[in-house]
Design an enzyme around this catalytic site. Structure first.
Site, PDB file in Angstrom:
ATOM      1  N   LYS A 108     -20.170  47.966  91.835  1.00 52.84           N
ATOM      2  CA  LYS A 108     -20.478  46.611  91.362  1.00 52.84           C
ATOM      3  C   LYS A 108     -21.876  46.589  90.746  1.00 52.84           C
ATOM      4  CE  LYS A 108     -17.732  44.177  94.883  1.00 52.84           C
ATOM      5  NZ  LYS A 108     -16.437  43.869  94.327  1.00 52.84           N
ATOM      6  N   GLU A 148     -26.152  38.505  95.702  1.00 49.57           N
ATOM      7  CA  GLU A 148     -25.800  37.552  94.650  1.00 49.57           C
ATOM      8  C   GLU A 148     -26.075  36.140  95.122  1.00 49.57           C
ATOM      9  OE1 GLU A 148     -21.724  37.892  93.322  1.00 49.57           O
ATOM     10  OE2 GLU A 148     -22.196  39.669  92.138  1.00 49.57           O
ATOM     11  N   ARG A 161      -7.321  48.679  87.179  1.00 45.99           N
ATOM     12  CA  ARG A 161      -5.959  49.018  87.608  1.00 45.99           C
ATOM     13  C   ARG A 161      -5.051  47.821  87.378  1.00 45.99           C
ATOM     14  NH1 ARG A 161      -5.989  45.595  91.944  1.00 45.99           N
ATOM     15  NH2 ARG A 161      -7.962  45.475  93.045  1.00 45.99           N
TER      16      ARG A 161
HETATM   17  P1  ADP Z   1     -14.015  42.313  96.231  1.00 44.20           P
HETATM   18  O1  ADP Z   1     -14.206  43.394  95.216  1.00 44.20           O
HETATM   19  O2  ADP Z   1     -14.345  42.721  97.617  1.00 44.20           O
HETATM   20  O3  ADP Z   1     -12.684  41.628  96.094  1.00 44.20           O
HETATM   21  P2  ADP Z   1     -15.318  40.304  94.598  1.00 44.20           P
HETATM   22  O4  ADP Z   1     -16.651  40.521  94.045  1.00 44.20           O
HETATM   23  O5  ADP Z   1     -14.165  40.449  93.677  1.00 44.20           O
HETATM   24  O6  ADP Z   1     -15.123  41.233  95.877  1.00 44.20           O
HETATM   25  O7  ADP Z   1     -15.231  38.853  95.253  1.00 44.20           O
HETATM   26  C1  ADP Z   1     -14.132  38.415  96.000  1.00 44.20           C
HETATM   27  C2  ADP Z   1     -14.116  36.895  96.054  1.00 44.20           C
HETATM   28  O8  ADP Z   1     -15.314  36.396  96.629  1.00 44.20           O
HETATM   29  C3  ADP Z   1     -14.055  36.247  94.693  1.00 44.20           C
HETATM   30  O9  ADP Z   1     -12.739  36.051  94.308  1.00 44.20           O
HETATM   31  C4  ADP Z   1     -14.740  34.930  94.904  1.00 44.20           C
HETATM   32  O10 ADP Z   1     -13.837  34.015  95.467  1.00 44.20           O
HETATM   33  C5  ADP Z   1     -15.747  35.237  95.956  1.00 44.20           C
HETATM   34  N1  ADP Z   1     -17.076  35.488  95.336  1.00 44.20           N
HETATM   35  C6  ADP Z   1     -17.510  36.649  94.818  1.00 44.20           C
HETATM   36  N2  ADP Z   1     -18.767  36.533  94.360  1.00 44.20           N
HETATM   37  C7  ADP Z   1     -19.145  35.264  94.607  1.00 44.20           C
HETATM   38  C8  ADP Z   1     -20.359  34.527  94.420  1.00 44.20           C
HETATM   39  N3  ADP Z   1     -21.445  35.072  93.883  1.00 44.20           N
HETATM   40  N4  ADP Z   1     -20.386  33.241  94.828  1.00 44.20           N
HETATM   41  C9  ADP Z   1     -19.299  32.675  95.412  1.00 44.20           C
HETATM   42  N5  ADP Z   1     -18.155  33.299  95.638  1.00 44.20           N
HETATM   43  C10 ADP Z   1     -18.065  34.599  95.247  1.00 44.20           C
END
Ligand code: ADP
Length: 662
Positions: A116, A199, A291
């Protein structure tokens, strides 16, 4: 195009890939672990190779074995599906080295997007908006200072993360240090990498993602966006396409950002660029999945494209359709039917499927389960995806409800009713949905199972009374013998008996009077003349006074699952001769809820614990569970240490002695 491919996956996605391959005339090779010997994907493929024991590291993650299986069977390419090896850059590189095509992007693309941190750095450089935060490498103290600068609430994320693991929401500086440690620990154990990033936590975001494709000729297209905001534990539960209530400007901004992201990395294959959209309509990149996604069918439904076929076309050097040829129509919804207990913090449920009805003739149902198969603790808990498409969102919701109502699974606990409550929620109907939807509406959504109607109890009683006189269940071979009759026959008296049924943990005694061709049942509130029209396996058709019902009753030991009117009711049958009741086995909170691995033990023998104190953390089906003290008391014994395998459900994890009342 390839002649033969190997599918390095299992369950519904393996079957999904087989389907597209078959349509293209491509032969398929399945791989399977011990736990999957009898799984449908094994029978559906043209060939199947056993690759090892049930735990994924010994089978579905053992890439040497998988590549060897491809070589042995002459498969020219490997489709990794999702999860397992699908985003493993080393695996993609090993395939390339072995001369087998990896159906996905090149290893270096997976590596960059799999981090990430690297992905965010690249996106920032390319002008794709990213969530404000910190992606550098610092000591824990340094990170805490950065979190202060970002401003709470802050989200700690595992850089290598996926599936919401290693993610911690921190509301204030007081909790930062502990959350960081636990995020690092989870990231290390799940991904072998404890790097994290910070974040800004976007307070009420929607999760919007864009399906993109790139080919080896430099073309990149998008296939519109999906809304996956309905989540629990940061994991998606309901997905839709297109995302509703986006302005044209927002839609164009998101599509453009997704294409820029894919172009920045020179993307090849199927990919998903994920964004969060805040309340002001600002959109931020969060990650790219390199993917096929679990939720790809909703995109297929609105575009009419076969995403797996597109993947195969690109991997064999073909060209993508033009962007202008990709159109979207209608509204699609996918719901993930999972073996989990929503009321117990979404704890996974394992067991043997004793009854299964899925509305496959009317709707698209992607699944890899069957009656008699186990939902094992080794893999994730999703058992089926129900996908519907209609002309608009309101109609799609209605169909999704119908599809769930027609889905019956017994033997394990599923989230079916929970999904139904989400779909029926007024705020879901008006698309007032963000990622906190489930938390916000938990009072409406996490309610106790429905109290059975009299008709459900009657169905259970009639099933018991009728099934015992079915062939195979009678005790005399002489048809005219009174011993052959199972109708409570008593000389010179009306034929009467009592049936004991557990309803919501209370035993109801139902008086049964056998009539000439039916029964008079006296229930707690009402009496009814009841007649069984037919009993065929679990399917019972009966009349209760003037009303006619059709139900399925599945009896497993003392448990009876009654499916009636789109609802599932769990009742207990109490045989007065046997003391066993429905929940005896579930008593005793220190038994392992399922097999798994102990991640951490928090307490020591000799400690006095108050009810609710965390004792140990265990992991099963990719989910962590904290085992807590069920009552106040002294901890006499801890049966496992970190790293130990818990081999079976019900094994004692610790022994406590209640504190004596003074
Ligand atoms: P993973 O790769 O573990 O699935 P992600 O970065 O895709 O993690 O985030 C998963 C979920 O978490 C997202 O779908 C969103 O709902 C929530 N999320 C991610 N980043 C943020 C953020 N900065 N603020 C609020 N919610 C977030």
């Amino acid at each position: 195009m390839f002649n033969k491919i190997l599918i390095a996956n299992r369950g519904e996605i393996a079957l999904r890939i087989i389907r597209s391959a078959e349509q293209l005339g491509i032969r398929t090779v399945a791989v399977f672990s011990d736990a999957d010997k009898f799984s449908p994907h094994v029978v559906s493929a043209d060939e199947a190779i056993h690759i090892g024991a049930s735990p994924a590291p010994q089978s579905y993650l053992a890439f040497d074995k998988i590549i060897a299986a491809a070589k042995r069977t002459g498969a020219e390419a490997i489709h990794p599906g999702y999860g397992f090896l699908s985003e493993n850059a080393d695996f993609a590189a090993a395939c390339e080295q072995a001369g087998v095509c990896f159906i996905g992007p090149p290893a270096n693309v997976i590596r960059t997007m799999g981090s990430k941190r690297d992905a965010k750095a690249l996106m920032a450089k390319s002008g794709v908006p990213i969530v404000p935060g910190f992606i550098g490498d610092l000591s824990n103290e340094g990170l805490e200072a950065e979190a202060e600068k970002i401003g709470y609430p802050v989200l700690i994320k595992a850089s290598a993360g996926g599936g919401g693991r290693g993610m911690r929401l921190v509301q204030s500086g007081n909790n930062f240090a502990a959350a960081l440690l636990s995020a690092r620990r989870e990231a290390k154990s799940a991904f072998g990498d404890d790097s994290i990033l910070l974040e800004k936590y976007i307070e009420s975001p929607r999760h919007i993602e864009v399906q993109v494709f790139g080919d080896t000729h430099g073309n990149i297209i998008h296939l519109f966006e999906r809304d996956c905001s309905v989540q629990r534990r940061y994991q998606k539960l309901i997905e839709e396409a297109p995302a509703s209530q986006l302005t044209t400007a927002e839609q164009e901004q998101i599509q453009r950002a997704a294409l820029t992201a894919a172009e920045a990395i020179g993307y090849v294959g199927a990919g998903t660029v994920e964004f969060v959209l805040d309340e002001r309509g600002d959109v931020y990149f969060i990650e790219m999945n390199t993917r096929l996604q679990v939720e790809h069918p909703v995109t297929e439904m609105i575009t009419g494209q076969d995403l797996v076929a597109l993947q195969l076309r690109i991997a064999s050097g073909g060209t993508l359709p033009d962007q202008s040829d990709i159109c979207a129509a209608g509204h699609a919804i996918e719901v993930r039917l999972c073996a989990e207990d929503s009321a117990r913090d979404f704890a996974p449920s394992i067991g043997t499927i004793s009854h299964l009805t899925l509305p496959e003739r009317r709707y698209r149902v992607d699944h890899g389960i069957a009656v008699g198969l186990d939902v094992s603790p080794y893999y994730d808990s999703m058992i089926a995806k129900l996908i519907v498409c209609a002309e608009d969102r309101a109609a799609a919701i209605k169909h999704a409800i119908r599809a769930l109502e027609q889905s019956e699974v017994a033997g394990i606990t599923t989230n079916r009713d929970f999904l139904l409550r989400i779909l029926a929620h007024p705020n879901f109907a008006t698309a007032r949905v963000d990622t906190h939807f489930i938390d916000r509406h938990q009072c409406d959504l996490l309610v106790a199972p429905p109290h059975p109607d009299a008709s459900a109890i009657v169905a259970a009683v009639l099933f018991l009374l009728t099934s015992r006189s079915q062939p195979g269940n009678v005790i005399s071979s002489e048809p005219n013998s009174p011993w052959h009759r199972r109708d409570a026959f008593r000389m010179n008296l009306p034929n009467n008996e009592q049936v004991h049924i557990n309803v919501d943990d209370v035993t109801q005694v139902i008086a049964v009077e056998h009539l000439e061709d039916g029964f008079l049942l006296k229930l707690a509130q009402t009496s009814a003349s009841c007649f069984v029209d037919s009993l065929n396996g679990a399917e019972i058709i009966f009349r209760m006074d003037a009303e006619r019902f059709s139900a399925r009753v599945v009896a497993t030991g003392a448990r009876m699952d009654v499916f009636l009117g789109g609802r599932q009711y769990v009742l207990g049958y109490q045989d007065p001769l046997y003391a066993e009741t429905l929940d005896d086995a579930a008593a005793g909170g220190l038994a392992a809820p399922m097999p798994g691995v102990v991640l951490e033990v928090f307490v020591e023998v000799g400690q006095v614990l108050t009810a609710g104190t965390p004792i140990m953390l265990i992991e099963a089906m990719k989910i962590e569970h904290t085992i807590t003290a069920p009552f106040d008391g002294l901890l006499n014994e801890i049966c496992f240490k970190a790293g130990d395998q818990i081999t079976a459900e019900g094994i004692p994890l610790a022994v406590m002695e209640p504190t004596a009342l003074s």
